[in-house]
Write a protein that holds these residues in place. Sequence first.
Motif, mmCIF file in Angstrom:
data_model
loop_
_atom_site.group_PDB
_atom_site.id
_atom_site.type_symbol
_atom_site.label_atom_id
_atom_site.label_comp_id
_atom_site.label_asym_id
_atom_site.label_seq_id
_atom_site.Cartn_x
_atom_site.Cartn_y
_atom_site.Cartn_z
ATOM 1 N N TYR A 62 42.591 -56.311 80.092
ATOM 2 C CA TYR A 62 41.959 -57.525 80.608
ATOM 3 C C TYR A 62 42.779 -58.739 80.169
ATOM 4 O O TYR A 62 42.924 -58.999 78.969
ATOM 5 N N GLY A 66 43.834 -65.955 81.776
ATOM 6 C CA GLY A 66 44.201 -65.732 83.162
ATOM 7 C C GLY A 66 44.700 -66.942 83.919
ATOM 8 O O GLY A 66 45.065 -66.818 85.092
ATOM 9 N N TYR A 73 52.020 -60.951 86.529
ATOM 10 C CA TYR A 73 52.458 -60.488 87.843
ATOM 11 C C TYR A 73 53.855 -59.873 87.778
ATOM 12 O O TYR A 73 54.139 -58.865 88.432
ATOM 13 N N HIS A 100 44.904 -67.717 89.557
ATOM 14 C CA HIS A 100 44.186 -66.859 88.626
ATOM 15 C C HIS A 100 44.186 -65.452 89.219
ATOM 16 O O HIS A 100 44.042 -65.297 90.434
ATOM 17 N N PRO A 101 44.345 -64.391 88.423
ATOM 18 C CA PRO A 101 44.404 -63.034 88.969
ATOM 19 C C PRO A 101 43.058 -62.586 89.544
ATOM 20 O O PRO A 101 42.002 -62.857 88.969
ATOM 21 N N ASP A 102 43.112 -61.891 90.669
ATOM 22 C CA ASP A 102 41.928 -61.432 91.392
ATOM 23 C C ASP A 102 41.958 -59.908 91.454
ATOM 24 O O ASP A 102 42.838 -59.321 92.070
ATOM 25 N N ARG A 103 40.984 -59.263 90.836
ATOM 26 C CA ARG A 103 40.995 -57.798 90.767
ATOM 27 C C ARG A 103 40.754 -57.147 92.128
ATOM 28 O O ARG A 103 41.100 -55.972 92.322
ATOM 29 N N LYS A 105 42.097 -58.277 94.993
ATOM 30 C CA LYS A 105 43.310 -58.408 95.791
ATOM 31 C C LYS A 105 44.542 -57.759 95.180
ATOM 32 O O LYS A 105 45.446 -57.335 95.907
ATOM 33 N N ILE A 109 44.868 -54.689 88.434
ATOM 34 C CA ILE A 109 44.137 -55.690 87.648
ATOM 35 C C ILE A 109 42.681 -55.264 87.505
ATOM 36 O O ILE A 109 42.023 -54.935 88.488
ATOM 37 N N SER A 112 38.948 -60.195 87.213
ATOM 38 C CA SER A 112 39.344 -61.524 87.663
ATOM 39 C C SER A 112 39.107 -62.471 86.497
ATOM 40 O O SER A 112 38.076 -62.401 85.837
ATOM 41 N N SER A 113 40.068 -63.356 86.229
ATOM 42 C CA SER A 113 39.940 -64.192 85.036
ATOM 43 C C SER A 113 40.582 -65.548 85.258
ATOM 44 O O SER A 113 41.161 -65.817 86.300
#
Length: 235
Positions: A62, A66, A73, A100-103, A105, A109, A112-113
């Motif tokens: 996790y 984020g 990435y 911000h990372p999207d689980r 998409k 991951i 999402s954070s």
Amino acid sequence: MVTGAPERPKEGIAHVRELMAIVRGDAKHADAAESTADALWVLYDRILRLSPDGGEERDRFYLSKGHGPMAYYAVLAIKGFIDPAELYRFGTFHSMLGHHPDRIKVPGIDISSGSLGHGLPLAVGSALGLRALGRQGRVWVLMGDGELDEGSNAEAIAYAGRTRLDALHVVLIDNHSATQGWPGGLEERFRIEGWSCARVDGRNHQALEDAYREQHGGRPRLVVANVRGSREARS
């Protein structure tokens, strides 16, 4: 126009930074990402039991920190989770790679954070769930020291220590931006709640690996990666 990744990528952390350099734009939080690059690379290259194919007994990772996912990435691209060409589209309308990372998409991951203080409480819940199911996977969470100003983390630290969540591992990036600090260092905040703790040079890969692998006596584990000198104001 989207072009491919560099034709002659470097190896290891140099490759990570080469891919990070592809990303453009003021919203990329370059300093926040740079402070995590070494700790992330050692985790993914030497420690985590992960693969693009998944698996029930895999580790979970996790990225609580984020709001600067550029290094994350890049590491995911090197390890085969995403196409390196996606880095050229970072932050654009049709890109999977947001600020911000999207689980949903991005393959690979787990959460999402981006908002400070969410990753550790989520990791505590996941570690409890894995324990209840009798699974062997570990939960790793990477935080920034500024997140410790959030009350949600104080509760998570206390609960994890008291319940001896030994599947839980925290990597804390310390660039000395926490407003409150802690007498004896940030790790003391965890140690008094029963955690196993270590502080290492956050740029020294062997020191990071050794600290990640150290036995921790059935307790949750904290590794503070010291990266003092980073230019970011808060992370």
